[in-house]
Design an enzyme around this catalytic site. Structure first.
Site, PDB file in Angstrom:
ATOM      1  N   LYS A 178      38.436  41.698  47.514  1.00 41.90           N
ATOM      2  CA  LYS A 178      39.073  40.371  47.512  1.00 41.90           C
ATOM      3  C   LYS A 178      39.779  40.134  48.844  1.00 41.90           C
ATOM      4  CE  LYS A 178      37.557  38.483  44.971  1.00 41.90           C
ATOM      5  NZ  LYS A 178      36.503  39.055  44.249  1.00 41.90           N
ATOM      6  N   GLU A 217      37.152  39.654  51.691  1.00 41.69           N
ATOM      7  CA  GLU A 217      36.351  38.432  51.518  1.00 41.69           C
ATOM      8  C   GLU A 217      37.086  37.183  51.998  1.00 41.69           C
ATOM      9  OE1 GLU A 217      33.546  38.149  47.644  1.00 41.69           O
ATOM     10  OE2 GLU A 217      35.624  38.613  47.196  1.00 41.69           O
ATOM     11  N   LYS A 261      28.154  31.998  47.148  1.00 42.59           N
ATOM     12  CA  LYS A 261      28.510  32.240  45.752  1.00 42.59           C
ATOM     13  C   LYS A 261      27.393  32.999  45.044  1.00 42.59           C
ATOM     14  CE  LYS A 261      31.146  31.716  42.198  1.00 42.59           C
ATOM     15  NZ  LYS A 261      32.263  32.675  42.231  1.00 42.59           N
ATOM     16  N   TRP A 265      28.789  22.424  29.657  1.00 45.19           N
ATOM     17  CA  TRP A 265      28.411  23.639  30.352  1.00 45.19           C
ATOM     18  C   TRP A 265      28.029  24.619  29.256  1.00 45.19           C
ATOM     19  CZ3 TRP A 265      29.648  28.753  31.681  1.00 45.19           C
ATOM     20  CH2 TRP A 265      29.141  29.164  32.919  1.00 45.19           C
ATOM     21  N   ARG A 289      33.492  20.504  37.909  1.00 46.97           N
ATOM     22  CA  ARG A 289      33.760  21.611  36.995  1.00 46.97           C
ATOM     23  C   ARG A 289      32.490  22.390  36.659  1.00 46.97           C
ATOM     24  NH1 ARG A 289      38.495  20.173  33.525  1.00 46.97           N
ATOM     25  NH2 ARG A 289      37.487  21.248  31.827  1.00 46.97           N
ATOM     26  N   GLU A 293      37.715  46.539  43.898  1.00 48.57           N
ATOM     27  CA  GLU A 293      37.672  45.072  43.815  1.00 48.57           C
ATOM     28  C   GLU A 293      38.848  44.451  44.562  1.00 48.57           C
ATOM     29  OE1 GLU A 293      35.691  42.812  43.122  1.00 48.57           O
ATOM     30  OE2 GLU A 293      36.830  41.042  42.524  1.00 48.57           O
ATOM     31  N   ASN A 353      35.395  20.225  23.897  1.00 43.93           N
ATOM     32  CA  ASN A 353      35.525  21.318  24.872  1.00 43.93           C
ATOM     33  C   ASN A 353      36.108  22.503  24.136  1.00 43.93           C
ATOM     34  OD1 ASN A 353      34.838  19.634  26.890  1.00 43.93           O
ATOM     35  ND2 ASN A 353      36.800  19.690  27.959  1.00 43.93           N
ATOM     36  N   GLY A 354      35.646  23.697  24.474  1.00 43.34           N
ATOM     37  CA  GLY A 354      36.228  24.892  23.867  1.00 43.34           C
ATOM     38  C   GLY A 354      35.200  25.612  23.034  1.00 43.34           C
ATOM     39  N   CYS A 390      33.313  22.445  30.211  1.00 43.44           N
ATOM     40  CA  CYS A 390      32.889  21.092  29.859  1.00 43.44           C
ATOM     41  C   CYS A 390      33.997  20.096  30.209  1.00 43.44           C
ATOM     42  CB  CYS A 390      32.639  21.007  28.363  1.00 43.44           C
ATOM     43  SG  CYS A 390      31.621  22.326  27.739  1.00 43.44           S
ATOM     44  N   HIS A 401      40.055  63.966  53.082  1.00 47.59           N
ATOM     45  CA  HIS A 401      38.741  64.283  53.650  1.00 47.59           C
ATOM     46  C   HIS A 401      38.355  63.299  54.743  1.00 47.59           C
ATOM     47  CE1 HIS A 401      38.310  67.379  50.657  1.00 47.59           C
ATOM     48  NE2 HIS A 401      38.701  66.500  49.742  1.00 47.59           N
TER      49      HIS A 401
HETATM   50  C1  G6P Z   1      28.129  37.248  45.899  1.00 47.85           C
HETATM   51  C2  G6P Z   1      29.426  36.610  45.433  1.00 47.85           C
HETATM   52  C3  G6P Z   1      30.267  37.646  44.696  1.00 47.85           C
HETATM   53  C4  G6P Z   1      29.485  38.215  43.529  1.00 47.85           C
HETATM   54  C5  G6P Z   1      28.143  38.785  43.988  1.00 47.85           C
HETATM   55  C6  G6P Z   1      27.251  39.088  42.814  1.00 47.85           C
HETATM   56  O1  G6P Z   1      28.409  38.226  46.859  1.00 47.85           O
HETATM   57  O2  G6P Z   1      30.143  36.117  46.546  1.00 47.85           O
HETATM   58  O3  G6P Z   1      31.448  37.038  44.212  1.00 47.85           O
HETATM   59  O4  G6P Z   1      30.224  39.228  42.923  1.00 47.85           O
HETATM   60  O5  G6P Z   1      27.427  37.836  44.798  1.00 47.85           O
HETATM   61  O6  G6P Z   1      26.957  37.866  42.193  1.00 47.85           O
HETATM   62  P1  G6P Z   1      26.559  37.705  40.671  1.00 47.85           P
HETATM   63  O7  G6P Z   1      26.338  36.221  40.510  1.00 47.85           O
HETATM   64  O8  G6P Z   1      25.296  38.491  40.475  1.00 47.85           O
HETATM   65  O9  G6P Z   1      27.685  38.235  39.861  1.00 47.85           O
END
Ligand code: G6P
Length: 607
Positions: free
Chosen positions: A484, A487, A602, A75, A27, A480, A101-102, A2, A503
């Site tokens: 990262k 990506e 996203k 939010w 935001r 992960e 906020n919070g 927020c 293997h």
């Molecule tokens: C896209 C985003 C990732 C995310 C994935 C799943 O690939 O770029 O960052 O982990 O979707 O998205 P979700 O909103 O379901 O977590």
């Protein structure tokens, strides 16, 4: 999260508040509102959706005259994104308006108390307790009422307050949520973010936790939590507006990495009460838990990897078999689920097409469904039998960081909550809860312990491929970590369970393929160390991620990343942080568009 703005001076407040709220739009928010005071009258205008709707409703602010006011972008966390839940909230006597906020962690207790005292609630928010407490404690002195109210609140809050008995004054209170005062000439401001201030003034005062401020057009007075007046220095903002939107960080991704201690705290802290994990959201589901024979976690992308990381705690603490399935696979798997299966769906956006499809498929076959979601009111949240929010706040960078860590934090909480419900915890529970409550602090330590990452990125960024290896929980984080890296830096990165190297993958290892070795799980440490020796003897440079006092790693690693020591069952949420930073700085060295990597979205709403 927020956003908050406040203004008092000689000009009309509403257009300034609306302008400030527009600056906070980046935001993320789902409703907005302003309260403007003219003489002793407070007018509140709120809308669901965009600021544009608020501008339309108030004729760009011209329909609400008055030189003093507060505004808010919300939010949704507690309660859906509706007009009733939007801020500002008014006290029953109409004397106070509040924006917040919070999260108020003890709001349920306070709400019950206020209801007993006869206060009427108009919203489902945690915030509304604040405005009723102000009314309760107000005996003609706003500062006293603020102090007494703040004393009752647990959690994080930045508050903006106006009182119709004090025309021309705005109050700001800060506890664990940012709040900045803007110093003007004949007018003053506050905001949760300098973005909303820089077009009016570059002279600001940063409030610290426990402090509050009383602003009029001509004066700013600041007090500590005992009510004693204090002096604070004014700082000159030198950022341009765009940088300010990122809170001074060069990219949203870096800002969001740095927000993780706060985000994980917001996910964990309100759910631990009196030595127990309490999920109000799960009330109806928990009695069915003893009948669950299998748990399936499903998701896409990083959310899937969050499932991989969280499954260990869930399985070990609850003693229920856990499978982790990619949603795009599960939906076509003809899944063998029934009423004894719990499907846990994880999604930051709540709108990922494959995740929605897998959820519908399993639900139609009778599985019980629980969603872990960030975006309130999203499709996944609506479809699941029950939803637990991660409360990470809006995530703007495409590559998720705080979205992922808060998902794991919620899985840890669920593991403890379920295990407790199944009577499997005993005396270990208190220690586990201590570990969880310390996680935000440990994340901050993991950030602080690794000042060399930008330098390491300079050393490693020219390599074309990385291998990430680890075992058990370390392997889950390696998945992960490598995602990262690929990506945002577009470099080939592959995660391997260290025991699988022989293997096939080891054939690729040579001096041109650095290996990032995760070595944070003492249970499996010796085995991973042997794998590190194997890759080293094939010429690979090894960048090891481990806890600080791990002497065993020194002879085999070329470079080191550190985390503080944490029980391996709960360490994934810490381990990932240096790897996020490494990916970030490697991508930066390579001049990549970090916040908007090519070809990625996203939220993937198509199959
Ligand atoms: C896209 C985003 C990732 C995310 C994935 C799943 O690939 O770029 O960052 O982990 O979707 O998205 P979700 O909103 O379901 O977590």
């Amino acid at each position: 999260m927020c956003g908050i703005v406040g203004f008092t001076g000689m000009q009309e407040a509403a257009p300034i508040l609306l302008d400030g709220l527009k600056k906070l739009e980046y935001r993320g928010y789902d409703s907005a509102g302003i309260a403007v005071m003219s003489g002793k009258t407070i007018s509140v205008n709120k809308v669901r959706g965009r600021i544009a709707n608020l501008c339309e409703k108030t004729k760009d602010g011209t329909s609400v005259p008055g030189p003093t006011g507060i505004g808010h972008t919300r939010w949704a966390t507690h309660g859906a994104p509706t007009e009733e839940n939007a801020h500002p909230h008014l006290s029953n006597d109409g004397r106070f308006a509040v924006v917040h906020n919070g999260i108020i962690e003890n709001y349920l207790t306070l709400r019950e108390e206020l209801l007993r005292d006869g206060y009427q609630f108009q919203s489902e928010t945690d915030t509304e307790v604040i405005v009723h407490l102000l009314e309760l404690y107000y005996k003609g002195n706003v500062r006293d009422a603020l102090l007494k109210t703040a004393n009752r609140l647990r959690g994080s809050y930045a508050l903006g307050v106006i009182c119709s008995d004090e025309p021309g004054k705005i109050y700001a209170v800060r506890e664990a949520s940012p709040l900045i005062l803007g110093v003007g000439i004949g007018e003053n401001y506050f905001a949760s973010d300098v973005t909303a201030l820089v077009s009016h003034t570059r002279n600001v005062i940063y409030l610290d936790d426990g402090e509050f401020a009383e602003l009029s057009g001509m004066s700013i007075r600041i007090f500590d939590c005992s009510g004693t007046e204090i002096r604070k220095k004014t700082t000159r903002i030198l950022w341009d507006v765009q940088a300010a939107e990122k809170g001074g960080y060069e990219h949203f991704m870096l800002k969001e990495i740095m927000e993780q201690p706060g985000a994980v705290r917001a996910a964990i802290a309100p759910r631990i009460k009196n030595g127990k994990v309490i999920f109000e959201e799960l009330g109806a589901f928990l009695p069915a838990l003893p009948d669950i024979r299998k748990i399936i976690i499903t998701a896409c992308g990083s959310a899937y990897y969050a499932g991989c990381a969280g499954r260990y705690a869930l399985e070990q603490l609850c003693g229920i078999p856990v499978e982790v399935e990619l949603a795009s696979e599960l939906r076509y798997l003809n899944p063998l689920v029934d009423g004894h299966t719990l499907l846990i769906v994880i999604s930051q956006s709540g709108e990922t097409a494959d995740t929605i499809a897998a959820l519908k498929e399993c639900k139609s076959r009778g599985a019980k469904t629980l969603a872990i979601v960030n975006v309130v009111g999203s499709t996944v949240a609506k479809l699941a039998d029950c939803t637990v929010y991660t409360w990470a706040g809006p995530e703007i960078a495409v590559a998720t960081t705080k979205g992922y860590t808060t998902q794991i934090a919620v899985l840890y909480l669920l593991a403890i909550c379920f295990a407790d419900h199944l009577n499997r915890l005993g005396k270990d529970e208190a220690a586990m809860l201590d570990t969880l409550q310390a996680l935000p602090r440990r994340i901050q330590q993991a950030i602080d312990m690794n000042p060399a990452i930008p330098e390491l990125a300079k050393k490693y960024h020219e390599n074309h491929a990385f291998f990430f290896i680890g075992r058990n929980t370390d392997y889950a984080v390696a998945l992960e970590g490598s995602l990262k890296m690929k990506e945002i830096s577009y470099l080939h990165a592959e995660a391997y369970a260290a025991g699988e190297l022989k293997h096939g993958t080891i054939a690729l290892i040579d001096e041109h393929q650095p290996v990032i070795a995760l070595c944070c799980n003492p249970f499996i440490m010796e085995k991973t160390l042997s794998n590190i020796v194997e890759v080293k003897s094939r010429g690979a440079e090894v960048l090891a991620l481990t806890f600080r006092d791990n002497q065993k790693i020194l002879p085999v690693a070329d470079d080191l990343l550190f985390i503080p020591k944490v029980d391996a069952l709960f360490s994934a949420v810490i381990e990932i942080v240096p790897l996020q930073l490494l990916a970030y700085y490697v991508a930066k060295e390579n001049g990549c568009d970090i916040d908007k990597p090519k070809n990625l979205a996203k939220s993937v709403t198509v199959e």
